[in-house]
Design a protein around this motif. Structure first.
Motif, mmCIF file in Angstrom:
data_model
loop_
_atom_site.group_PDB
_atom_site.id
_atom_site.type_symbol
_atom_site.label_atom_id
_atom_site.label_comp_id
_atom_site.label_asym_id
_atom_site.label_seq_id
_atom_site.Cartn_x
_atom_site.Cartn_y
_atom_site.Cartn_z
ATOM 1 N N LEU A 440 33.225 -34.773 9.624
ATOM 2 C CA LEU A 440 32.482 -36.005 9.351
ATOM 3 C C LEU A 440 33.417 -37.112 8.880
ATOM 4 C CD1 LEU A 440 29.207 -34.814 7.523
ATOM 5 C CD2 LEU A 440 29.443 -35.644 9.871
ATOM 6 N N ASP A 441 34.394 -36.714 8.066
ATOM 7 C CA ASP A 441 35.351 -37.691 7.552
ATOM 8 C C ASP A 441 36.219 -38.247 8.676
ATOM 9 O OD1 ASP A 441 36.719 -39.228 5.719
ATOM 10 O OD2 ASP A 441 38.098 -37.638 5.159
ATOM 11 N N ILE A 442 36.718 -37.362 9.523
ATOM 12 C CA ILE A 442 37.604 -37.778 10.612
ATOM 13 C C ILE A 442 36.893 -38.706 11.586
ATOM 14 C CG2 ILE A 442 38.875 -36.963 12.629
ATOM 15 C CD1 ILE A 442 40.302 -36.569 9.966
ATOM 16 N N THR A 443 35.635 -38.430 11.864
ATOM 17 C CA THR A 443 34.886 -39.242 12.823
ATOM 18 C C THR A 443 34.374 -40.548 12.222
ATOM 19 O OG1 THR A 443 32.856 -38.023 12.279
ATOM 20 C CG2 THR A 443 34.152 -37.238 14.153
ATOM 21 N N ILE A 449 27.889 -42.600 5.666
ATOM 22 C CA ILE A 449 26.905 -41.946 4.791
ATOM 23 C C ILE A 449 27.106 -42.383 3.346
ATOM 24 C CG2 ILE A 449 26.150 -39.724 3.868
ATOM 25 C CD1 ILE A 449 26.854 -38.493 6.585
ATOM 26 N N ILE A 450 28.385 -42.416 2.938
ATOM 27 C CA ILE A 450 28.688 -42.836 1.553
ATOM 28 C C ILE A 450 28.261 -44.278 1.341
ATOM 29 C CG2 ILE A 450 30.563 -43.289 -0.070
ATOM 30 C CD1 ILE A 450 32.048 -40.910 1.175
#
Length: 454
Positions: A440-443, A449-450
């Protein structure tokens, strides 16, 4: 069909599996990925991923293989019949095929350097070793020929089978590699300004950590331990049911981390002492090694010895990659082994040629700003391996009864139910969650979301 061969001893299995895990992952790739990813903080992440994700996954693959006594694809079919879970095994076979296609290119580079070393053609006064390396990998016919030689030897050993091929070679070469590493480290640490390299490697600078370096650290842990591609499923299928699974898993992870530490202590003090760039990239090892051995009495001989052992450590990893592919086709019918080993070897060579030419005639072909070699490496290490790990972490708790898992994990072990429950919890909840969050972070999805909750 049950596999027809087994390891002759537990130490043979451990050294062969450790050889699969160590090879290029710990010696070639870890130093250069650490160099481009911030040093000590990256290495710390690599250790954490190896211990808390790599080790549980390694044990899980051991359970799958040893419990079924079958190669990867058949093992998943046995544990989850009439389902599509066997595609985890097929994904592993495909990943190993692609991995070995560019891995054999690196093996070819080592073959070239070893051949040069035999004739005293590497170390020379005032040599620019970075230019020597670039000229070497920029020679199309040379790198393709060396890649062929490397793959040919790999095919010959795998064609001979487990005890007479893979195990026999690994028992001799892995201990010798440790000894020469210590020689290299002693000299590297006594160079001027060596402690700056030690600080870079072992002192974490968390400001240098990015989402990309986290993904790289996770991918490196999987790459180094050969998890996520079901190699260890196939290797453990040759292990007797009389043996403990936990002890070999601990030994393999410990040896892998130890070799990774040795590689960093050998390379980075020399990098800083000799004024080289730690973010040199894939050629880092080939630039640093000659420069360090240049500073040692009888350095040419020591370099030749190290290259010989590095070559065979690389081969032990190649054996495991080819073995999972061949075993998936042989399915216990050993009379077919030689034929399939040769056929797959030829196909891998053909697919690997574009990677071999990435630094010469194909250097202008870029995929998302990466050349063909780097693109294949990125796809395997940072997408396919984590995907395989994610699927295995879902499969094991979901499709294998907890009582069966407990029996397999704790068999012939002094550990109790608490240790098993911790392992099971990590497998079922922690590993899938960590990999999912990293993706999720990489994409960029995680940032969105945050932002919603800010």
């Amino acid at each position: 069909m049950k596999t027809s061969e087994q390891w002759s001893s537990k130490i043979g299995f451990i050294l062969s599996a450790a050889g699969s895990a160590i090879g290029v992952g710990a010696i070639w790739k870890l130093p250069y990925v650490t160099g481009i990813s911030g040093g000590g903080a990256f290495f710390l992440l690599f250790i954490l991923f190896s211990l808390f994700i790599g080790f549980p996954l390694l044990l899980a693959e051991f359970v799958i293989g040893r419990s079924t006594q079958k190669e990867a694809v058949s093992a998943y079919r046995t544990l989850a019949p009439n389902t599509n879970w066997h595609w985890i095994g097929k994904l592993g076979v495909f990943t190993c095929f692609l991995l070995l296609s560019f891995y054999s290119v690196i093996g070819g580079w080592i073959v070239i350097y070893f051949a040069k070393g035999l004739f005293g053609g590497i170390i020379s006064e005032g040599a620019d070793y970075a230019s020597v390396f670039n000229d070497t990998i920029g020679n199309p016919m040379l790198v393709i020929g060396a890649q062929f030689v490397f793959l040919a030897f790999t095919v010959l050993v795998v064609a001979k089978g487990i005890q007479n091929g893979i195990e026999k070679v690994s028992k001799i070469l892995m201990p010798a590699l440790f000894i020469l590493f210590f020689v290299l480290i002693i000299r590297s640490l006594t160079l001027d300004n060596a402690m700056e390299g030690v600080k870079f490697f072992l002192a974490p600078d968390f400001a240098s950590i990015t989402s990309q370096s986290i993904l790289y650290a996770m991918g490196q842990a999987f790459f180094s331990l050969s998890v996520g591609v079901s190699v260890m499923v196939t290797y453990s299928s040759y292990l007797s049911k009389k043996e403990s699974l936990i002890q070999p898993a601990i030994s393999i992870v410990s040896m892998n981390l130890f070799i990774a530490l040795l590689a960093g202590l050998a390379i980075f003090p020399a990098v800083f002492s000799l004024g080289l760039e730690p973010a040199e990239g894939p050629g880092l090892l080939f630039v640093v090694l000659p420069a360090v051995f240049d500073q040692i009495i009888f350095g040419e001989a020591f370099l030749l010895g190290f290259l010989a052992l590095f070559l065979f450590a690389t081969l032990t990893s190649a054996f495991s990659m080819l073995e999972i592919i061949v075993a998936s086709l042989v399915k216990g019918k050993e009379e077919k082994r030689t034929k399939y080993a040769y056929i797959i070897g030829v196909l891998i060579f053909a697919v690997g040629v574009p990677s071999a030419l990435s630094y010469s005639v194909f250097d202008n072909i870029l995929i998302f700003s990466k050349n063909i070699f780097d693109s294949a490496d990125y796809l395997v290490s940072n997408i396919l391996m984590p995907l395989g790990v994610f699927l295995i972490s879902i499969f094991v708790p979901l499709k294998i009864k907890k009582s069966k898992l407990r029996e397999e994990v704790l068999q012939h072990s002094s550990l109790g139910a608490t240790a098993f429950n911790i392992w099971f919890f990590i497998m079922r909840y922690i590993i899938p969650l960590v990999i999912f969050i990293v993706f999720l972070d990489i994409t960029g999805i995680l940032d969105k979301i945050i932002a919603i909750f800010k």
